[in-house]
Design an enzyme around this catalytic site. Structure first.
Site, PDB file in Angstrom:
ATOM      1  NE  ARG A 181      -4.339  -1.262   0.092  1.00  0.00           N
ATOM      2  CZ  ARG A 181      -4.558  -2.276  -0.762  1.00  0.00           C
ATOM      3  NH1 ARG A 181      -3.645  -2.592  -1.665  1.00  0.00           N
ATOM      4  NH2 ARG A 181      -5.693  -2.952  -0.730  1.00  0.00           N
ATOM      5  CG  HIS A 192      -3.570  -0.970  -7.070  1.00  0.00           C
ATOM      6  ND1 HIS A 192      -3.980  -0.288  -5.958  1.00  0.00           N
ATOM      7  CD2 HIS A 192      -3.612  -2.282  -6.716  1.00  0.00           C
ATOM      8  CE1 HIS A 192      -4.265  -1.125  -4.980  1.00  0.00           C
ATOM      9  NE2 HIS A 192      -4.043  -2.361  -5.424  1.00  0.00           N
TER      10      HIS A 192
HETATM   11  P1  NAP Z   1      -1.846 -10.917   5.426  1.00  0.00           P
HETATM   12  O1  NAP Z   1      -1.984 -12.352   5.121  1.00  0.00           O
HETATM   13  O2  NAP Z   1      -2.754 -10.314   6.439  1.00  0.00           O
HETATM   14  O3  NAP Z   1      -0.322 -10.681   5.858  1.00  0.00           O
HETATM   15  C1  NAP Z   1       0.112  -9.483   6.414  1.00  0.00           C
HETATM   16  C2  NAP Z   1       1.529  -9.649   6.937  1.00  0.00           C
HETATM   17  O4  NAP Z   1       1.962  -8.381   7.463  1.00  0.00           O
HETATM   18  C3  NAP Z   1       1.635 -10.652   8.082  1.00  0.00           C
HETATM   19  O5  NAP Z   1       2.844 -11.364   8.005  1.00  0.00           O
HETATM   20  C4  NAP Z   1       1.629  -9.751   9.314  1.00  0.00           C
HETATM   21  O6  NAP Z   1       2.265 -10.291  10.453  1.00  0.00           O
HETATM   22  C5  NAP Z   1       2.423  -8.578   8.801  1.00  0.00           C
HETATM   23  N1  NAP Z   1       2.167  -7.392   9.630  1.00  0.00           N
HETATM   24  C6  NAP Z   1       0.998  -6.770   9.887  1.00  0.00           C
HETATM   25  N2  NAP Z   1       1.182  -5.743  10.740  1.00  0.00           N
HETATM   26  C7  NAP Z   1       2.509  -5.731  11.025  1.00  0.00           C
HETATM   27  C8  NAP Z   1       3.309  -4.930  11.878  1.00  0.00           C
HETATM   28  N3  NAP Z   1       2.798  -3.921  12.581  1.00  0.00           N
HETATM   29  N4  NAP Z   1       4.637  -5.205  11.943  1.00  0.00           N
HETATM   30  C9  NAP Z   1       5.162  -6.232  11.226  1.00  0.00           C
HETATM   31  N5  NAP Z   1       4.458  -7.042  10.416  1.00  0.00           N
HETATM   32  C10 NAP Z   1       3.133  -6.785  10.323  1.00  0.00           C
HETATM   33  O7  NAP Z   1      -2.019 -10.021   4.121  1.00  0.00           O
HETATM   34  P2  NAP Z   1      -1.821 -10.473   2.578  1.00  0.00           P
HETATM   35  O8  NAP Z   1      -2.999 -11.207   2.094  1.00  0.00           O
HETATM   36  O9  NAP Z   1      -0.486 -11.094   2.456  1.00  0.00           O
HETATM   37  O10 NAP Z   1      -1.836  -9.029   1.869  1.00  0.00           O
HETATM   38  C11 NAP Z   1      -0.888  -8.031   2.202  1.00  0.00           C
HETATM   39  C12 NAP Z   1      -1.272  -6.710   1.566  1.00  0.00           C
HETATM   40  O11 NAP Z   1      -0.995  -6.739   0.164  1.00  0.00           O
HETATM   41  C13 NAP Z   1      -2.755  -6.361   1.625  1.00  0.00           C
HETATM   42  O12 NAP Z   1      -3.115  -5.841   2.884  1.00  0.00           O
HETATM   43  C14 NAP Z   1      -2.863  -5.329   0.533  1.00  0.00           C
HETATM   44  O13 NAP Z   1      -2.612  -4.050   1.081  1.00  0.00           O
HETATM   45  C15 NAP Z   1      -1.735  -5.693  -0.438  1.00  0.00           C
HETATM   46  N6  NAP Z   1      -2.231  -6.143  -1.749  1.00  0.00           N
HETATM   47  C16 NAP Z   1      -1.887  -5.435  -2.870  1.00  0.00           C
HETATM   48  C17 NAP Z   1      -2.316  -5.850  -4.118  1.00  0.00           C
HETATM   49  C18 NAP Z   1      -1.899  -5.136  -5.367  1.00  0.00           C
HETATM   50  O14 NAP Z   1      -2.409  -5.438  -6.448  1.00  0.00           O
HETATM   51  N7  NAP Z   1      -0.975  -4.215  -5.297  1.00  0.00           N
HETATM   52  C19 NAP Z   1      -3.118  -6.992  -4.232  1.00  0.00           C
HETATM   53  C20 NAP Z   1      -3.459  -7.683  -3.079  1.00  0.00           C
HETATM   54  C21 NAP Z   1      -3.012  -7.253  -1.836  1.00  0.00           C
HETATM   55  P3  NAP Z   1       1.707 -11.598  11.181  1.00  0.00           P
HETATM   56  O15 NAP Z   1       2.070 -12.749  10.243  1.00  0.00           O
HETATM   57  O16 NAP Z   1       2.462 -11.658  12.449  1.00  0.00           O
HETATM   58  O17 NAP Z   1       0.225 -11.417  11.310  1.00  0.00           O
END
Ligand code: NAP
Length: 310
Positions: free
Chosen positions: A225, A273
């Site tokens: 993001r 994006h």
């Molecule tokens: P997810 O499964 O919720 O994983 C988030 C990761 O971030 C987890 O490892 C989490 O730690 C870590 N995290 C959260 N808060 C943190 C903090 N304060 N300090 C350190 N680590 C932290 O999410 P996901 O499905 O992988 O998606 C990640 C993001 O990708 C989405 O939220 C979205 O913004 C982005 N995205 C972008 C696109 C695009 O097209 N550009 C598409 C899809 C998603 P824990 O493992 O300890 O919970």
């Protein structure tokens, strides 16, 4: 009695989902009435995108779940009118798309492809890249998407680390957590990939101090993001040559305004994006499975922890 499912995303999404969803519901053995419009008090489930016009959930009195078709939920977690469980999208298509985009852009920087793709001066300067095992890549956020990317990069031979909120362990990935862990992770990073969710804790994760910890000449890749990065600090680090290049897919304002310095900066690549899109075909199966679970009284998959913000 059928489960009443409201589709509440932008109208152009309906064209992608209107045929695919009923097929997935049928395959899951579900009796579903899927529509764009219902009396709110009759709705059981909402298939939702946060940019939908629906922002007030108060009249949806018998709602069993709101199922977000995006992975990111920062635009809905704080909606206090929503009392029902909120699920987010975790599916094969999103994961695979992200792995392809991230490995592609990582390999571009690792191999130094730009020097050869556009070379009007016909420079012949053979500088072979190091092997992947000599390139240190760090993925900030090793959840559903980040871990899949980290594992794919490790498979390619890269020296991979990951950073998460809670400490993890993985046989192929060096795992870090917490504030000190972030510092250690950044210090060992030739390429940093941001796949954190946007929460109050993660905003400006890459600020001036964090960027300064990265080795001179390293790369930033952000498909997470926009607000994860302090834009002014990144531009200063790029201008100083401390960061060699930033490949950015997400921004504080989207579309990225035409006068934003990222567009013209020689060391920035902007993609609109597109890192990973939710694909109707694969996402429909996950939505059907969650409705099946809701109807069977089983726990939903991929429930958002609204206190943590993701
Ligand atoms: P997810 O499964 O919720 O994983 C988030 C990761 O971030 C987890 O490892 C989490 O730690 C870590 N995290 C959260 N808060 C943190 C903090 N304060 N300090 C350190 N680590 C932290 O999410 P996901 O499905 O992988 O998606 C990640 C993001 O990708 C989405 O939220 C979205 O913004 C982005 N995205 C972008 C696109 C695009 O097209 N550009 C598409 C899809 C998603 P824990 O493992 O300890 O919970």
């Amino acid at each position: 009695m059928p489960a009443n499912v409201l589709f509440a995303a932008k109208p152009e999404r309906w064209d992608q989902y209107r045929d695919v969803l009923p097929r997935a519901f049928e395959k899951a053995g579900l009796d579903v009435d899927l529509r764009l419009d219902f009396a709110p008090e009759e709705v059981d489930y909402i298939i939702y995108a946060p940019n939908s016009e629906l922002q007030d959930f108060t009249p949806y009195t018998r709602l069993k779940a709101v199922m977000n078709i995006w992975a990111g939920v920062e635009a809905i977690t704080h909606n206090e009118t929503l009392k029902a469980p909120l699920t987010r999208m975790v599916d094969f298509g999103l994961r695979q798309g992200m792995v392809e985009w991230v490995t592609g852009h990582t390999l571009r920087h690792h191999l130094g492809m730009d020097a050869h793709i556009v070379n009007p001066e016909k420079r012949w300067e053979p500088t072979p890249p190091p092997l992947a095992r000599d390139r240190r890549v760090t993925v900030l956020g090793i959840g559903e998407l980040g871990l899949a990317c980290a594992e794919a990069l490790a498979q390619l031979g890269f020296d991979v680390a990951g950073w998460s909120r809670r400490q993890k362990s993985h046989e192929d990935i060096t795992c870090y957590s917490g504030a000190d862990g972030l510092k250690d992770a950044l210090k060992r990073s030739d390429i940093v990939i941001l796949l954190l969710p946007l929460t109050p804790e993660t905003e400006n994760t890459l600020d001036a101090e964090a960027l300064a910890l990265m080795p001179r000449g390293s790369f930033v890749i952000n498909p997470g993001r926009g607000p994860l990065i302090d834009d002014g600090a990144l531009l200063a680090a790029l201008d100083a040559g401390h960061i060699a290049h930033a490949t950015l897919d997400v921004f504080r304002r989207e579309p990225l305004p035409g006068d934003h310095p990222y567009w013209t900066h020689p060391s920035v690549t902007v993609t609109p994006h597109i890192a990973s899109e939710t694909r109707a075909e694969t996402c429909a199966e996950v939505l059907a499975e969650n409705i099946r679970r809701g109807e069977a009284g089983a726990p939903f998959l991929h429930v958002v922890d609204r206190a943590a913000g993701y």
